[in-house]
Enzyme design. Structure first.
Site, mmCIF file in Angstrom:
data_model
loop_
_atom_site.group_PDB
_atom_site.id
_atom_site.type_symbol
_atom_site.label_atom_id
_atom_site.label_comp_id
_atom_site.label_asym_id
_atom_site.label_seq_id
_atom_site.Cartn_x
_atom_site.Cartn_y
_atom_site.Cartn_z
ATOM 1 N N CYS A 2 0.856 -1.169 0.000
ATOM 2 C CA CYS A 2 0.000 0.000 0.000
ATOM 3 C C CYS A 2 0.903 1.232 0.000
ATOM 4 C CB CYS A 2 -0.869 -0.008 1.244
ATOM 5 S SG CYS A 2 -1.555 -1.629 1.591
ATOM 6 N N ARG A 27 0.877 2.018 -6.035
ATOM 7 C CA ARG A 27 1.261 0.969 -5.078
ATOM 8 C C ARG A 27 0.055 0.153 -4.620
ATOM 9 N NH1 ARG A 27 6.296 1.526 -2.644
ATOM 10 N NH2 ARG A 27 5.542 0.174 -0.995
ATOM 11 N N TRP A 73 -3.994 -1.720 -0.954
ATOM 12 C CA TRP A 73 -4.125 -2.891 -1.821
ATOM 13 C C TRP A 73 -4.387 -4.050 -0.871
ATOM 14 C CZ3 TRP A 73 -1.495 -7.571 -2.662
ATOM 15 C CH2 TRP A 73 -1.749 -8.184 -3.881
ATOM 16 N N ASN A 99 1.454 -0.497 6.267
ATOM 17 C CA ASN A 99 1.745 -1.203 5.023
ATOM 18 C C ASN A 99 2.476 -2.487 5.422
ATOM 19 O OD1 ASN A 99 2.309 -1.876 2.433
ATOM 20 N ND2 ASN A 99 3.784 -0.235 2.061
ATOM 21 N N GLY A 100 2.005 -3.644 4.957
ATOM 22 C CA GLY A 100 2.673 -4.907 5.321
ATOM 23 C C GLY A 100 1.670 -5.876 5.918
ATOM 24 N N GLU A 482 8.301 -12.812 -21.419
ATOM 25 C CA GLU A 482 8.054 -11.439 -20.981
ATOM 26 C C GLU A 482 6.987 -10.765 -21.856
ATOM 27 O OE1 GLU A 482 8.383 -9.547 -18.611
ATOM 28 O OE2 GLU A 482 8.334 -7.505 -19.400
ATOM 29 N N LYS A 486 3.531 -9.223 -20.427
ATOM 30 C CA LYS A 486 3.151 -7.819 -20.618
ATOM 31 C C LYS A 486 1.749 -7.727 -21.211
ATOM 32 C CE LYS A 486 5.258 -6.115 -18.845
ATOM 33 N NZ LYS A 486 6.392 -6.124 -17.957
ATOM 34 N N GLU A 489 -0.900 -8.622 -18.566
ATOM 35 C CA GLU A 489 -1.025 -7.597 -17.521
ATOM 36 C C GLU A 489 -1.826 -6.390 -17.954
ATOM 37 O OE1 GLU A 489 3.264 -6.813 -16.777
ATOM 38 O OE2 GLU A 489 2.494 -6.343 -14.784
ATOM 39 N N HIS A 505 5.136 -30.088 -28.938
ATOM 40 C CA HIS A 505 4.914 -30.981 -27.787
ATOM 41 C C HIS A 505 3.592 -30.660 -27.089
ATOM 42 C CE1 HIS A 505 8.835 -32.768 -28.218
ATOM 43 N NE2 HIS A 505 9.345 -31.555 -28.346
ATOM 44 N N LYS A 604 2.296 -2.109 -7.748
ATOM 45 C CA LYS A 604 3.641 -1.937 -8.290
ATOM 46 C C LYS A 604 4.688 -2.704 -7.510
ATOM 47 C CE LYS A 604 6.843 -0.239 -10.895
ATOM 48 N NZ LYS A 604 7.027 -1.008 -12.141
HETATM 49 C C1 F6R Z 1 5.523 -7.045 -14.479
HETATM 50 C C2 F6R Z 1 5.999 -6.566 -13.204
HETATM 51 C C3 F6R Z 1 6.223 -7.558 -12.124
HETATM 52 C C4 F6R Z 1 7.552 -7.240 -11.407
HETATM 53 C C5 F6R Z 1 7.719 -8.154 -10.182
HETATM 54 C C6 F6R Z 1 9.048 -7.939 -9.498
HETATM 55 O O1 F6R Z 1 5.374 -6.004 -15.395
HETATM 56 O O2 F6R Z 1 6.206 -5.398 -13.007
HETATM 57 O O3 F6R Z 1 6.209 -8.861 -12.600
HETATM 58 O O4 F6R Z 1 8.600 -7.416 -12.312
HETATM 59 O O5 F6R Z 1 6.680 -7.901 -9.281
HETATM 60 O O6 F6R Z 1 9.186 -6.632 -9.060
HETATM 61 P P1 F6R Z 1 10.601 -6.050 -8.690
HETATM 62 O O7 F6R Z 1 11.421 -5.997 -9.935
HETATM 63 O O8 F6R Z 1 10.315 -4.683 -8.140
HETATM 64 O O9 F6R Z 1 11.199 -6.973 -7.680
#
Ligand code: F6R
Length: 609
Positions: A2, A27, A73, A99-100, A482, A486, A489, A505, A604
């Site tokens: 959060c 966040r 969150w 937060n946590g 990746e 993307k 997401e 396969h 994030k």
């Molecule tokens: C995808 C994304 C997440 C982060 C993951 C790790 O677009 O942003 O998959 O890559 O949560 O986050 P970090 O790099 O901050 O440890």
């Protein structure tokens, strides 16, 4: 994960708190709340985004110079008004935002219920407000009560508290959840990250785990859990507010993709030794001989950072001859992974706060391994807890979907590959050639960005499809993974990444005219095999979009749509190809009118396990 903001000073607190919340909204964004203490305590909360909280605040008089705010969150309890922070206890003497996760909250809650406390929410966090009330009955002092309450909770926390019993203070504690304190002139802005602070001041204190801070308008006192003073001074941060803002771009995601050339320059600045055909990293020097004697490398990370790690595994294995494994951080912690003191564990993390990655670092340290962080956020937990490290210097990444961080991580990892390879058996010539290419990489990425119109048109054409496969081999296999992540997401379209060799396969069974495949088919040792994959897809009626090397006209006869990237070595081609997948996901999500910077259900920085 959060966001927390606090303000104490001479200004009206509310506008500062709301501006900070908006910067932290990425966040977490399922509910928000704010509390200000003036003549009396004023508290407002709302489920949903911050603009909903602003509506609740309309016409209300929230006057006062001290306050806290939170954007949530959900982890425990639904995203309702009752579960939004700040929380109070049985009365409004103490207000807290957290937060946590408080791991022992059930135990504490049952004790507090036994003492007659009445709870209003389903959150673990509310326990702390009641605990403060309880402690105050003994200590009759806000600070002493806060310290005692902190000593009773277990888990992860960034906690901030204010009280009408002592209106001149904000109390803060941190463990495994980031907190920064911006030090202004007779004012302090406290937040979960820098973006909420840098508009006011560049002088920042990063709290470390197990530290408690007492913020008054004219000073900060920091102590540890034993109540010993910790001498910590504010450090100047380099981020500008502009860097954390969108500029002329519609979204942070697009802005950040377009920052890639700059990000590459920042990742290599001061690190290229072109004449020696290698790289240097100030942050690795203290490991000296220990780094040279490493026998095995284990890379740990999550999500996009994990895919950067997978790319590095290929590079390390091919070029450094160091035995290299890569593990999803959460699996690393749970599995029985064999780690020894001669191993190097590299943790890759944009935020530097990801709980799983941080947990893996702690586990690796426990087992005696040398730990290295490749981290973007300066002063973050992983950067503090690893033995040695490399910063990405990519600037703040605000979009929840990570793009420029991947480019930066891959660039740093390419340099690190050459750094290790030159200590083994990479020739001076090969090292010099690669270094030269890396120093010109930003311009090639710029050329890929120049193709945005083509990529946009292709994305718009494919927006009606419900499923995609992304296919790549060798260095481009992590890019396929990746690219699929993307797309999922930001567009919520189902996509899977596969290694080309796996197609027959199983996944080939899904291919028909409604199932497009995005192939990364740049020139290199696996090019012919990718051509065969594309033929296999076409002969089943599937549509093929492909990323090809400039000048490779042959692919136009097979693929339905082609995006060209400049010629490059096979090793560096993934850094060009990934930009195409990022823009494809971006433009497709835009057609579908998705909330690109804040995809549903995500946050994030994932600071819970
Ligand atoms: C995808 C994304 C997440 C982060 C993951 C790790 O677009 O942003 O998959 O890559 O949560 O986050 P970090 O790099 O901050 O440890």
């Amino acid at each position: 994960m959060c966001g927390i903001v606090g303000y104490i000073g001479k200004k009206e607190a509310l506008p500062v708190l709301l501006a900070g919340l908006k910067r932290l909204e990425y966040r977490g964004y399922d509910s928000a709340g704010v509390a200000v203490i003036g003549e009396k305590v004023q508290l407002a909360k709302s489920p949903g985004r911050i603009f909903k909280l602003e509506k609740v605040l309309e016409g209300k008089n929230f006057s006062g110079n001290v306050g806290i705010a939170h954007t949530r969150w959900a982890t425990h309890g639904k995203p309702t008004k009752a579960n939004a922070h700040p929380h109070i206890g049985c009365n409004d003497d103490f207000l807290i935002a957290h937060n946590g996760i408080i791991e022992n909250y059930l135990e504490l809650k049952s004790e507090l219920l036994g003492k007659g406390h009445k709870f209003r929410s389903q959150t673990d966090s509310e326990v702390f407000a009641h605990l403060l009330e309880e402690e105050f009955k003994h200590y009759h002092n806000f600070e002493a009560s806060f310290k005692s309450a902190i000593s009773k909770i277990r888990g992860a926390y960034g906690i901030i508290a204010i009280s009408k019993k002592d209106k001149e203070k904000i109390l803060i504690a941190k463990k495994s959840s980031p907190i920064v304190i911006g030090v202004g002139k007779n004012e302090h802005i406290i937040a979960s990250d820098l973006s909420a602070v840098i508009g006011y001041t560049k002088d920042v204190i990063h709290l470390s785990d197990d530290e408690i801070a007492v913020c008054e308008s004219d000073g900060v006192r920091i102590s540890n859990l034993k109540n010993e003073a910790v001498g910590k001074k504010a450090r100047k941060v380099e981020y500008s507010l502009e860097e954390a803002e969108k500029g002329n771009f519609e979204t942070f995601m697009k802005k950040e993709i377009f920052e890639s050339p700059e990000v590459i320059k920042n990742a290599i600045r001061g690190r290229l030794l072109e004449e020696e055909g290698t790289a240097k990293f100030g942050g690795l020097e203290e490991a000296g001989e220990r780094l040279k004697n490493v026998k095995r490398v284990m890379i740990v990370a999550c999500g996009t950072s994990y895919y950067a790690g997978l790319l590095a595994k290929y590079w390390f294995s091919d070029l450094t001859h160091l035995h290299t494994d890569v593990e999803i951080a959460s699996e690393f912690k749970t599995g029985n992974i064999d780690i020894e003191s001669s191993d190097l564990v590299i943790a890759i993390s944009q935020s530097g706060e990801t709980a799983d990655t941080l947990g893996a670092v702690r586990e690796a340290k426990k087992r005696g391994a040398l730990t290295m962080g490749i981290v973007n956020v300066v002063g973050s937990a992983i950067s503090q807890e690893t033995d040695i490290g490399i910063y990405n210097h990519a600037g703040p990444e605000i979009s929840v979907a990570s793009t420029k961080a991947f480019i930066s991580q891959a660039t740093v990892l390419a340099l690190l590959t050459i750094f290790f390879a030159r200590q083994k058996n990479m020739s001076l010539k090969e090292g010099k050639d690669l270094m030269r290419e890396i120093s010109g990489l930003y311009a090639k990425v710029g050329q890929v960005l120049g193709q945005q119109k083509t990529i946009q048109e292709i994305a718009e054409k494919y927006a009606k499809y419900k499923n995609f496969i992304f296919l790549g081999r060798k260095y481009n296999f992590p890019i396929a993974l990746e690219g699929a992540l993307k797309l999922k997401e930001v567009s919520y379209i189902h996509a899977e990444g596969y290694a080309g060799g796996e197609l027959k396969h199983g996944p080939l069974a899904m291919i028909d005219k409604n199932f497009p495949v995005f192939c990364i088919s740049t020139k290199g040792s696996v090019y012919d095999k990718m051509l065969s994959n594309m033929e296999e897809i076409k002969s089943r009626g599937g549509k093929v979009i492909c990323v090809a090397t400039a000048g490779d006209k042959k692919l136009e006869n097979i693929a339905d749509d082609v995006v060209y990237v400049p010629r490059s070595s096979e090793m560096l081609s993934p850094i060009l190809a990934v930009v195409v997948t990022q823009l494809f996901a971006y433009f497709l999500a835009r057609v579908l009118k998705r909330d690109i910077d804040k995809p549903r259900n995500l946050a994030k920085s994932v600071t819970v396990e």
